[in-house]
Write a protein that holds these residues in place. Sequence first.
Motif, PDB file in Angstrom:
ATOM      1  N   ALA A   1       0.835  -1.198   0.000  1.00  0.00           N
ATOM      2  CA  ALA A   1       0.000   0.000   0.000  1.00  0.00           C
ATOM      3  C   ALA A   1       0.870   1.248   0.000  1.00  0.00           C
ATOM      4  CB  ALA A   1      -0.899  -0.007   1.232  1.00  0.00           C
ATOM      5  N   PRO A   2       0.389   2.343  -0.582  1.00  0.00           N
ATOM      6  CA  PRO A   2       1.157   3.592  -0.576  1.00  0.00           C
ATOM      7  C   PRO A   2       1.456   4.048   0.849  1.00  0.00           C
ATOM      8  CG  PRO A   2      -0.688   3.737  -2.097  1.00  0.00           C
ATOM      9  CD  PRO A   2      -0.886   2.486  -1.312  1.00  0.00           C
ATOM     10  N   LYS A   3       2.590   4.712   1.016  1.00  0.00           N
ATOM     11  CA  LYS A   3       2.989   5.228   2.318  1.00  0.00           C
ATOM     12  C   LYS A   3       2.921   6.750   2.313  1.00  0.00           C
ATOM     13  CE  LYS A   3       4.084   1.143   3.962  1.00  0.00           C
ATOM     14  NZ  LYS A   3       3.308   0.506   5.058  1.00  0.00           N
ATOM     15  N   GLY A   4       2.780   7.319   3.498  1.00  0.00           N
ATOM     16  CA  GLY A   4       2.761   8.766   3.604  1.00  0.00           C
ATOM     17  C   GLY A   4       2.381   9.206   4.999  1.00  0.00           C
ATOM     18  N   ALA A   5       2.272  10.516   5.177  1.00  0.00           N
ATOM     19  CA  ALA A   5       1.954  11.090   6.482  1.00  0.00           C
ATOM     20  C   ALA A   5       0.458  10.977   6.743  1.00  0.00           C
ATOM     21  CB  ALA A   5       2.391  12.554   6.524  1.00  0.00           C
ATOM     22  N   THR A   6       0.061   9.956   7.483  1.00  0.00           N
ATOM     23  CA  THR A   6      -1.351   9.749   7.791  1.00  0.00           C
ATOM     24  C   THR A   6      -1.500   9.076   9.142  1.00  0.00           C
ATOM     25  OG1 THR A   6      -3.369   8.563   7.140  1.00  0.00           O
ATOM     26  CG2 THR A   6      -1.281   7.577   6.505  1.00  0.00           C
ATOM     27  N   TYR A   7      -2.590   9.394   9.837  1.00  0.00           N
ATOM     28  CA  TYR A   7      -2.848   8.721  11.109  1.00  0.00           C
ATOM     29  C   TYR A   7      -3.678   7.457  10.911  1.00  0.00           C
ATOM     30  CZ  TYR A   7      -6.909  11.935  10.798  1.00  0.00           C
ATOM     31  OH  TYR A   7      -7.995  12.667  10.375  1.00  0.00           O
TER      32      TYR A   7
ATOM     33  N   ALA B   1       1.392   6.052  -9.317  1.00  0.00           N
ATOM     34  CA  ALA B   1       0.189   6.731  -9.808  1.00  0.00           C
ATOM     35  C   ALA B   1      -0.840   6.935  -8.709  1.00  0.00           C
ATOM     36  CB  ALA B   1      -0.440   5.926 -10.947  1.00  0.00           C
ATOM     37  N   ILE B   2      -0.713   6.162  -7.629  1.00  0.00           N
ATOM     38  CA  ILE B   2      -1.688   6.219  -6.542  1.00  0.00           C
ATOM     39  C   ILE B   2      -0.977   6.576  -5.242  1.00  0.00           C
ATOM     40  CG2 ILE B   2      -3.388   4.903  -5.217  1.00  0.00           C
ATOM     41  CD1 ILE B   2      -3.783   3.141  -7.666  1.00  0.00           C
ATOM     42  N   GLY B   3      -1.578   7.468  -4.484  1.00  0.00           N
ATOM     43  CA  GLY B   3      -1.013   7.857  -3.195  1.00  0.00           C
ATOM     44  C   GLY B   3      -2.070   7.816  -2.120  1.00  0.00           C
ATOM     45  N   ILE B   4      -1.851   8.584  -1.058  1.00  0.00           N
ATOM     46  CA  ILE B   4      -2.825   8.660   0.028  1.00  0.00           C
ATOM     47  C   ILE B   4      -3.128  10.120   0.349  1.00  0.00           C
ATOM     48  CG2 ILE B   4      -2.146   6.474   1.093  1.00  0.00           C
ATOM     49  CD1 ILE B   4      -0.670   8.246   3.215  1.00  0.00           C
ATOM     50  N   CYS B   5      -4.316  10.345   0.870  1.00  0.00           N
ATOM     51  CA  CYS B   5      -4.673  11.679   1.349  1.00  0.00           C
ATOM     52  C   CYS B   5      -3.976  11.878   2.692  1.00  0.00           C
ATOM     53  CB  CYS B   5      -6.187  11.804   1.491  1.00  0.00           C
ATOM     54  SG  CYS B   5      -7.077  11.708  -0.082  1.00  0.00           S
ATOM     55  N   ARG B   6      -3.034  12.810   2.738  1.00  0.00           N
ATOM     56  CA  ARG B   6      -2.161  12.976   3.892  1.00  0.00           C
ATOM     57  C   ARG B   6      -2.865  13.696   5.045  1.00  0.00           C
ATOM     58  NH1 ARG B   6       2.404  15.961   4.606  1.00  0.00           N
ATOM     59  NH2 ARG B   6       1.341  16.642   6.487  1.00  0.00           N
ATOM     60  N   ASN B   7      -2.172  13.741   6.184  1.00  0.00           N
ATOM     61  CA  ASN B   7      -2.689  14.464   7.342  1.00  0.00           C
ATOM     62  C   ASN B   7      -2.910  15.938   7.005  1.00  0.00           C
ATOM     63  OD1 ASN B   7      -2.571  12.239   9.045  1.00  0.00           O
ATOM     64  ND2 ASN B   7      -0.483  12.678   9.715  1.00  0.00           N
ATOM     65  N   PRO B   8      -3.949  16.565   7.572  1.00  0.00           N
ATOM     66  CA  PRO B   8      -4.155  18.002   7.352  1.00  0.00           C
ATOM     67  C   PRO B   8      -2.983  18.803   7.904  1.00  0.00           C
ATOM     68  CG  PRO B   8      -6.114  16.979   8.302  1.00  0.00           C
ATOM     69  CD  PRO B   8      -5.018  15.975   8.390  1.00  0.00           C
ATOM     70  N   ARG B   9      -2.661  19.897   7.233  1.00  0.00           N
ATOM     71  CA  ARG B   9      -1.573  20.756   7.692  1.00  0.00           C
ATOM     72  C   ARG B   9      -2.053  21.777   8.717  1.00  0.00           C
ATOM     73  NH1 ARG B   9       0.372  19.797   2.293  1.00  0.00           N
ATOM     74  NH2 ARG B   9       2.499  18.994   2.375  1.00  0.00           N
ATOM     75  N   SER B  10      -3.354  21.839   8.913  1.00  0.00           N
ATOM     76  CA  SER B  10      -3.919  22.746   9.912  1.00  0.00           C
ATOM     77  C   SER B  10      -5.164  22.063  10.473  1.00  0.00           C
ATOM     78  CB  SER B  10      -4.234  24.101   9.275  1.00  0.00           C
ATOM     79  OG  SER B  10      -4.727  25.009  10.237  1.00  0.00           O
ATOM     80  N   CYS B  11      -6.271  22.789  10.589  1.00  0.00           N
ATOM     81  CA  CYS B  11      -7.491  22.180  11.120  1.00  0.00           C
ATOM     82  C   CYS B  11      -8.013  21.094  10.180  1.00  0.00           C
ATOM     83  CB  CYS B  11      -8.553  23.249  11.365  1.00  0.00           C
ATOM     84  SG  CYS B  11      -8.996  24.226   9.906  1.00  0.00           S
ATOM     85  N   ASN B  12      -8.860  20.239  10.713  1.00  0.00           N
ATOM     86  CA  ASN B  12      -9.406  19.104   9.968  1.00  0.00           C
ATOM     87  C   ASN B  12     -10.494  19.611   9.013  1.00  0.00           C
ATOM     88  OD1 ASN B  12      -9.171  16.384   9.514  1.00  0.00           O
ATOM     89  ND2 ASN B  12     -10.420  15.737  11.247  1.00  0.00           N
ATOM     90  N   PRO B  13     -10.342  19.421   7.696  1.00  0.00           N
ATOM     91  CA  PRO B  13     -11.247  20.047   6.725  1.00  0.00           C
ATOM     92  C   PRO B  13     -12.620  19.390   6.610  1.00  0.00           C
ATOM     93  CG  PRO B  13      -9.678  18.656   5.606  1.00  0.00           C
ATOM     94  CD  PRO B  13      -9.264  18.673   7.050  1.00  0.00           C
ATOM     95  N   GLN B  14     -13.498  20.081   5.922  1.00  0.00           N
ATOM     96  CA  GLN B  14     -14.857  19.601   5.670  1.00  0.00           C
ATOM     97  C   GLN B  14     -14.826  18.201   5.062  1.00  0.00           C
ATOM     98  OE1 GLN B  14     -17.459  21.417   6.530  1.00  0.00           O
ATOM     99  NE2 GLN B  14     -19.176  20.334   5.608  1.00  0.00           N
TER     100      GLN B  14
END
Length: 288
Positions: free
Chosen positions: A13-19, A93-106
């Motif tokens: 699976a793709p890796k990245g900054a995510t909780y 070609a595929i990644g992950i939606c990373r952690n928000p850089r500020s508040c948690n978005p809509q």
Amino acid sequence: MKGATGLGTCAPAPKGATYCSDGLDGTVCEACNSCCSRLCAPYAATGVRVCQPASGCRVNGDLCRKNSDCCGAAGTGLPGEGNVECEIQPGKAIGICRNPRSCNPQGNVCHIKDYACTDTSSSSARNNCCGATGNSGVCQVDNLGVPRCNGLGTNCRIAGETCASSNDCCNQAPCVPDAAGILRCYAVPGGSDGGVPGPICVPKGGSCSINADCCPGATCVQKVGSTQGVCGDATPPPGTDPAKDAGTPGSDAPAPICAEYGQICKTSADCCNGISCWNGKCMDQIIY
């Protein structure tokens, strides 16, 4: 990923900054709190529960192909826009939606105390939801039971306006991509405000972000990680023999002659897999 034969092959699976690093879409699951999307539902009419995308934008840790797939993408005009990007490793070609850089978005997943579908691991989703002007961000359960950030207050979005999920749209209209891939509240033909009262569905040929957007008898056909799909018939993977397939010819699963998870219904008899018809949709009852 694609192998030399053009068929799909299993890959890490793709890796990245995510909780959330476990419970990606397609992972077999037993409970909603084991999925990044918090949506553990039967796949088509198979009865097998797998993690599935939440309505609209892809949440933290979920697969993506471009920034606009993620909750918090720039240019939406929604609370927290620009706080999240699709993090893709070089050459992939595929990644992950990373952690928000500020508040948690809509639309991003968040934490509701003691709610069954809240992540109970040490990496629980954050609660600092972004708010629109004049509104505070709160964590609320969406139409399919997924805890998501809402900074719009009691305001709903009308047909054609941007959205993060169907929960943002008036009359529970689907939140579907336009030709440019921007998620907008579905405009029902002949409607002016997101549709007529009550659950709404997209007919075959219309755009969708998840199966639940489509009318019963159709499924959302899309690339892995993308929010851009079309309501249509399921098709077999390349190289398979439809005559030997588990479902009817031309499908990669039993034909959804019943309503799939999240699709509209009138009675429980309309729903696949013995799921109940609750609040006009085939879904598990939301219990706090």
